[in-house]
Design a protein around this motif. Structure first.
Motif, PDB file in Angstrom:
ATOM      1  N   PRO A 204       4.470   7.132  -4.032  1.00  0.00           N
ATOM      2  CA  PRO A 204       4.413   7.773  -5.586  1.00  0.00           C
ATOM      3  C   PRO A 204       3.387   8.678  -5.795  1.00  0.00           C
ATOM      4  O   PRO A 204       3.582   9.358  -6.602  1.00  0.00           O
ATOM      5  CB  PRO A 204       4.725   6.647  -6.290  1.00  0.00           C
ATOM      6  CG  PRO A 204       5.393   5.463  -5.421  1.00  0.00           C
ATOM      7  CD  PRO A 204       4.399   5.804  -4.152  1.00  0.00           C
ATOM      8  N   THR A 205       2.170   8.126  -5.633  1.00  0.00           N
ATOM      9  CA  THR A 205       0.680   8.893  -6.113  1.00  0.00           C
ATOM     10  C   THR A 205       0.994  10.178  -5.389  1.00  0.00           C
ATOM     11  O   THR A 205       0.543  11.136  -5.888  1.00  0.00           O
ATOM     12  CB  THR A 205      -0.528   8.050  -5.628  1.00  0.00           C
ATOM     13  OG1 THR A 205      -0.516   6.730  -6.331  1.00  0.00           O
ATOM     14  CG2 THR A 205      -1.711   8.869  -6.202  1.00  0.00           C
ATOM     15  N   VAL A 206       0.917  10.233  -4.201  1.00  0.00           N
ATOM     16  CA  VAL A 206       1.067  11.684  -3.400  1.00  0.00           C
ATOM     17  C   VAL A 206       2.190  12.459  -3.970  1.00  0.00           C
ATOM     18  O   VAL A 206       2.168  13.794  -4.165  1.00  0.00           O
ATOM     19  CB  VAL A 206       1.129  11.423  -1.755  1.00  0.00           C
ATOM     20  CG1 VAL A 206       1.370  12.613  -1.051  1.00  0.00           C
ATOM     21  CG2 VAL A 206      -0.024  10.488  -1.265  1.00  0.00           C
ATOM     22  N   VAL A 207       3.391  12.080  -3.981  1.00  0.00           N
ATOM     23  CA  VAL A 207       4.437  12.814  -4.546  1.00  0.00           C
ATOM     24  C   VAL A 207       4.182  13.318  -6.015  1.00  0.00           C
ATOM     25  O   VAL A 207       4.488  14.270  -6.213  1.00  0.00           O
ATOM     26  CB  VAL A 207       5.760  11.838  -4.557  1.00  0.00           C
ATOM     27  CG1 VAL A 207       6.988  12.629  -5.365  1.00  0.00           C
ATOM     28  CG2 VAL A 207       6.305  11.573  -3.325  1.00  0.00           C
TER      29      VAL A 207
ATOM     30  N   ALA B  46       0.851  -1.276   0.138  1.00  0.00           N
ATOM     31  CA  ALA B  46       0.038   0.103  -0.091  1.00  0.00           C
ATOM     32  C   ALA B  46       0.929   1.206  -0.097  1.00  0.00           C
ATOM     33  O   ALA B  46       0.502   2.280  -0.579  1.00  0.00           O
ATOM     34  CB  ALA B  46      -0.952   0.036   1.187  1.00  0.00           C
ATOM     35  N   ALA B  47       2.014   1.527   0.913  1.00  0.00           N
ATOM     36  CA  ALA B  47       2.875   2.371   0.996  1.00  0.00           C
ATOM     37  C   ALA B  47       3.451   2.820  -0.537  1.00  0.00           C
ATOM     38  O   ALA B  47       3.679   3.760  -0.897  1.00  0.00           O
ATOM     39  CB  ALA B  47       3.731   2.310   2.095  1.00  0.00           C
ATOM     40  N   LEU B  48       3.926   1.530  -1.088  1.00  0.00           N
ATOM     41  CA  LEU B  48       4.628   1.400  -2.419  1.00  0.00           C
ATOM     42  C   LEU B  48       3.797   2.267  -3.429  1.00  0.00           C
ATOM     43  O   LEU B  48       4.062   2.775  -4.541  1.00  0.00           O
ATOM     44  CB  LEU B  48       5.265   0.092  -2.780  1.00  0.00           C
ATOM     45  CG  LEU B  48       6.004  -0.019  -3.821  1.00  0.00           C
ATOM     46  CD1 LEU B  48       7.414   0.800  -3.388  1.00  0.00           C
ATOM     47  CD2 LEU B  48       6.355  -1.512  -4.313  1.00  0.00           C
ATOM     48  N   SER B  49       2.361   2.185  -3.490  1.00  0.00           N
ATOM     49  CA  SER B  49       1.431   2.689  -4.257  1.00  0.00           C
ATOM     50  C   SER B  49       1.161   4.050  -3.812  1.00  0.00           C
ATOM     51  O   SER B  49       0.879   4.924  -4.733  1.00  0.00           O
ATOM     52  CB  SER B  49       0.208   1.641  -4.403  1.00  0.00           C
ATOM     53  OG  SER B  49       0.554   0.406  -4.966  1.00  0.00           O
TER      54      SER B  49
END
Length: 275
Positions: free
Chosen positions: A11-14, A5-8
């Protein structure tokens, strides 16, 4: 699960944040530009052309892969001799790396020794060998999309085939007792029950078609003629080193993917409920 979940999520937030900043190693420091990156992208003729190209890739890919997926699944539903071999051959294009497929088809389209030119010339359908890729925009788009459809259709076949095999045979027996023919049984029994699978097949086709990159890059290079949004994202980010513009373009593609996938699901399920 948390790691995935963090891996997805990260990057989306950044990407979302950096899309509103000017981020370029050639022009530091990072500066807030608001909608500046988005305005610059729409002012770029190569990127606006890639939007139209990608729409054609998506519409063609979704329609053809879904229709061919349903037809292939129906044909493979019944058991016949060498069915396992045929099924393996159907799956093969999906299992192969997209780059390998693009290289194979690029060789087939080759103007000097390609098998398509050779076959058409042998059948006296063309007087001489032709250059298929890189001259006409829409011909190039269509030929690249053929490769894309060839790759994504097997997954649609598998998704719909799984749904077909889950339909009880008693329903078809009851339909025959009621006087329904093959087409009527397909329309009134099969189609409503496989609509969820068709929806999934359509969504995967939308996602893959909107994000087409390998085939376009191998067969068209960096030329804007048949460029896709993903190729323009790569060019903007890694060749022009305009990271802010690349973030903005990838964000727009992500939003378009979510909206179109949701619309496809809503449309198909609404029709199923109305039926």
């Amino acid at each position: 699960m948390v790691f995935i979940a963090a891996l997805s999520f990260y990057p989306t937030v950044v990407t979302t944040i950096e899309a509103f900043f000017r981020v370029s190693p050639l022009d530091p420091p990072t500066r807030f530009t608001g909608l500046g990156n988005f305005r610059a992208l729409f002012a770029n003729s190569a990127i606006t052309a890639s939007w139209l190209n990608t729409v054609v890739y998506m519409v063609t890919g979704v329609v053809l892969s879904t229709v061919l997926g349903v037809a292939g699944a129906v044909a493979l539903r019944r058991r016949f001799r060498l069915r396992g071999l045929v099924l393996a051959m159907v799956i093969l294009p999906w299992a192969l790396p997209a780059v390998d497929e693009a290289v194979i088809w690029n060789w087939m389209y080759d103007p000097n020794f390609g098998v398509i030119n050779s076959t058409l010339h042998s059948l006296h359908l063309i007087g001489g060998y032709h250059v298929f890729l890189g001259l006409d925009r829409w011909l190039t788009v269509v030929l690249i999309e053929i490769v894309q459809v060839w790759q994504i259709t097997p997954l649609s076949v598998l998704i719909v085939l799984a749904a077909l095999q889950a339909i009880p045979l008693d329903l078809y027996e009851a339909a025959r007792v009621d006087g329904a023919g093959p087409w009527s049984a397909f329309r009134r029994v099969t189609l409503p029950l496989i609509r969820p699978a068709i929806a999934v097949a359509a969504v995967q086709a939308i996602v893959l078609s909107l994000n087409v990159f390998d085939q376009v890059y191998v067969m068209n290079g960096n030329a804007p003629l048949a460029s896709s949004l993903m190729l323009q994202t790569y060019i903007t980010t890694f060749q022009d080193l305009n990271f802010g513009g690349g973030y903005a373009l990838s964000l727009m593609v992500t939003v378009a993917t979510v909206l179109l996938s949701g619309a496809a699901l809503a449309l198909i399920y609404r029709r199923a409920e109305a039926a």
